[in-house]
Every structure is written in structure tokens, then in C-alpha cells.
Motif scaffolding. Structure first.
Motif, short mmCIF file in Angstrom:
data_model
loop_
_atom_site.label_atom_id
_atom_site.label_comp_id
_atom_site.label_asym_id
_atom_site.label_seq_id
_atom_site.Cartn_x
_atom_site.Cartn_y
_atom_site.Cartn_z
N ILE A 1 0.84 -1.21 0.00
CA ILE A 1 0.00 0.00 0.00
C ILE A 1 0.87 1.25 0.00
CG2 ILE A 1 -1.60 1.38 1.42
CD1 ILE A 1 -2.86 -1.36 2.26
N GLN A 2 1.92 1.27 0.83
CA GLN A 2 2.82 2.42 0.87
C GLN A 2 3.49 2.66 -0.48
OE1 GLN A 2 5.33 1.37 4.21
NE2 GLN A 2 4.13 2.62 5.63
N GLN A 3 3.90 1.58 -1.14
CA GLN A 3 4.56 1.72 -2.44
C GLN A 3 3.58 2.27 -3.47
OE1 GLN A 3 6.23 -1.88 -4.03
NE2 GLN A 3 6.95 -0.89 -5.89
N ARG A 4 2.36 1.75 -3.48
CA ARG A 4 1.36 2.24 -4.43
C ARG A 4 1.04 3.71 -4.18
NH1 ARG A 4 -3.38 -1.00 -3.72
NH2 ARG A 4 -2.35 -2.41 -2.31
N GLU A 5 0.96 4.12 -2.91
CA GLU A 5 0.70 5.52 -2.59
C GLU A 5 1.85 6.41 -3.03
OE1 GLU A 5 -0.33 5.83 1.55
OE2 GLU A 5 -2.36 5.10 1.20
N ALA A 6 3.08 5.95 -2.84
CA ALA A 6 4.25 6.72 -3.26
C ALA A 6 4.27 6.88 -4.78
CB ALA A 6 5.54 6.06 -2.78
N GLU A 7 3.96 5.79 -5.50
CA GLU A 7 3.91 5.87 -6.96
C GLU A 7 2.80 6.80 -7.41
OE1 GLU A 7 3.51 1.77 -8.11
OE2 GLU A 7 5.63 1.33 -7.69
N SER A 8 1.66 6.73 -6.74
CA SER A 8 0.54 7.60 -7.08
C SER A 8 0.89 9.07 -6.82
CB SER A 8 -0.69 7.22 -6.26
OG SER A 8 -1.78 8.04 -6.57
N SER A 9 1.56 9.33 -5.71
CA SER A 9 1.97 10.71 -5.39
C SER A 9 2.97 11.22 -6.42
CB SER A 9 2.59 10.77 -4.00
OG SER A 9 1.63 10.50 -3.03
N GLN A 10 3.90 10.36 -6.82
CA GLN A 10 4.89 10.75 -7.81
C GLN A 10 4.21 11.04 -9.15
OE1 GLN A 10 7.86 7.79 -8.64
NE2 GLN A 10 9.21 9.24 -9.67
N HIS A 11 3.26 10.20 -9.54
CA HIS A 11 2.54 10.41 -10.79
C HIS A 11 1.77 11.73 -10.75
CE1 HIS A 11 0.34 9.47 -14.44
NE2 HIS A 11 -0.77 9.74 -13.80
N LEU A 12 1.13 12.01 -9.62
CA LEU A 12 0.38 13.26 -9.46
C LEU A 12 1.32 14.46 -9.55
CD1 LEU A 12 -2.24 14.77 -8.89
CD2 LEU A 12 -1.80 14.43 -6.45
N ALA A 13 2.49 14.38 -8.91
CA ALA A 13 3.45 15.49 -8.96
C ALA A 13 3.92 15.73 -10.39
CB ALA A 13 4.64 15.19 -8.05
N GLN A 14 4.17 14.67 -11.13
CA GLN A 14 4.58 14.81 -12.53
C GLN A 14 3.48 15.43 -13.36
OE1 GLN A 14 5.63 10.77 -13.47
NE2 GLN A 14 7.73 10.97 -12.72
N HIS A 15 2.26 15.01 -13.12
CA HIS A 15 1.11 15.56 -13.85
C HIS A 15 0.93 17.05 -13.54
CE1 HIS A 15 -2.59 15.26 -16.10
NE2 HIS A 15 -3.27 15.78 -15.09
N LEU A 16 1.04 17.41 -12.28
CA LEU A 16 0.92 18.83 -11.90
C LEU A 16 2.04 19.67 -12.51
CD1 LEU A 16 -0.17 18.51 -8.17
CD2 LEU A 16 -1.56 19.27 -10.11
N GLN A 17 3.25 19.11 -12.56
CA GLN A 17 4.36 19.82 -13.17
C GLN A 17 4.11 20.03 -14.66
OE1 GLN A 17 6.98 21.34 -11.67
NE2 GLN A 17 7.44 22.15 -13.70
N ALA A 18 3.55 19.05 -15.33
CA ALA A 18 3.24 19.17 -16.76
C ALA A 18 2.19 20.26 -16.98
CB ALA A 18 2.77 17.83 -17.32
N ILE A 19 1.19 20.31 -16.12
CA ILE A 19 0.16 21.35 -16.23
C ILE A 19 0.78 22.72 -15.99
CG2 ILE A 19 -1.91 22.29 -15.12
CD1 ILE A 19 -2.79 19.36 -14.64
N LYS A 20 1.63 22.81 -14.99
CA LYS A 20 2.29 24.08 -14.68
C LYS A 20 3.12 24.55 -15.87
CE LYS A 20 5.62 26.06 -11.45
NZ LYS A 20 6.54 25.78 -10.35
N THR A 21 3.84 23.63 -16.50
CA THR A 21 4.66 23.98 -17.66
C THR A 21 3.79 24.47 -18.81
OG1 THR A 21 6.31 22.35 -16.99
CG2 THR A 21 6.38 23.07 -19.29
N LYS A 22 2.67 23.78 -19.06
CA LYS A 22 1.75 24.19 -20.12
C LYS A 22 1.16 25.56 -19.84
CE LYS A 22 0.44 19.57 -21.62
NZ LYS A 22 -0.64 18.59 -21.69
N LEU A 23 0.78 25.80 -18.59
CA LEU A 23 0.22 27.10 -18.22
C LEU A 23 1.26 28.21 -18.39
CD1 LEU A 23 -1.88 26.23 -15.05
CD2 LEU A 23 -2.75 27.02 -17.26
N ALA A 24 2.48 27.95 -17.95
CA ALA A 24 3.54 28.95 -18.07
C ALA A 24 3.83 29.26 -19.53
CB ALA A 24 4.80 28.48 -17.37
#
Length: 98
Positions: A67-90
Motif C-alpha cells: 500500500i505504501q509503495q502504491r501511494e508513493a507511486e501515485s503521489s509521484q505520478h500526481l506530482a509529474q502531472h501537476l508539473q506538466a500542467i504548470k509547464t503548459k500554463l507557463a
């Protein structure tokens, strides 16, 4: 302040001291452990209580780590997705607004 809470695990009663706000969590944990121990006891006839307890502990630890590993992977995926959105917005904003 701690108070004793009675829990039953494999038909044995244990008094465990815990804070009132932790009572329901303790009862749920004891019920979960009891269920895991019963599953293992029923499927591993001839295994001693110590072996069953170790197997249950290993199974529960494995579940937790998974469960901890899946949550860490999910958090990492979310951070990457947010960074991509931030880059597109910028990239889409005028320089004066950046």
C-alpha cells in the motif's frame, strides 16, 4: 489517559491499554489480526501458534508495504502531472503575467 480495552484474538482475551480516541482503531486492528490468524490456522493445520503468528505478521507487513509503495507511486505520478500542467500554463501565459 489510557484505559484497558478487552479484545479477543484466537479465542483468547487480551486487555490492552489505549487512549479513548484510539479504542475503535484498536478493536478494528484486533479483529483484522484475528481474521488473518484464523485464515492461516485453518489453511495450515499442524502449524504451531508461533508459526501462524509470524506468517500473519509477514502477510500484514507485506500488505502495508504494498500500500505504501502504491501511494508513493501515485503521489509521484500526481506530482509529474501537476508539473506538466504548470509547464503548459507557463508556456501559454504572456511574459507580463509570468
Amino acid at each position: 489517559m489510557s484505559e484497558p480495552v478487552s479484545v479477543r484474538i484466537l479465542d483468547r482475551e487480551y486487555l490492552i491499554a489505549c487512549k479513548p480516541e484510539e479504542r475503535s482503531g484498536l478493536i478494528a486492528a484486533a479483529a483484522y489480526l484475528d481474521g488473518k490468524l484464523r485464515e492461516l490456522r485453518d489453511s495450515h493445520r499442524g502449524g504451531g501458534l508461533e508459526r501462524i503468528a509470524v506468517l500473519a505478521g509477514l502477510n500484514i507487513a507485506h500488505e502495508l508495504l504494498d500500500i505504501q509503495q502504491r501511494e508513493a507511486e501515485s503521489s509521484q505520478h500526481l506530482a509529474q502531472h501537476l508539473q506538466a500542467i504548470k509547464t503548459k500554463l507557463a508556456a501559454g501565459l504572456p511574459t507580463s503575467l509570468q
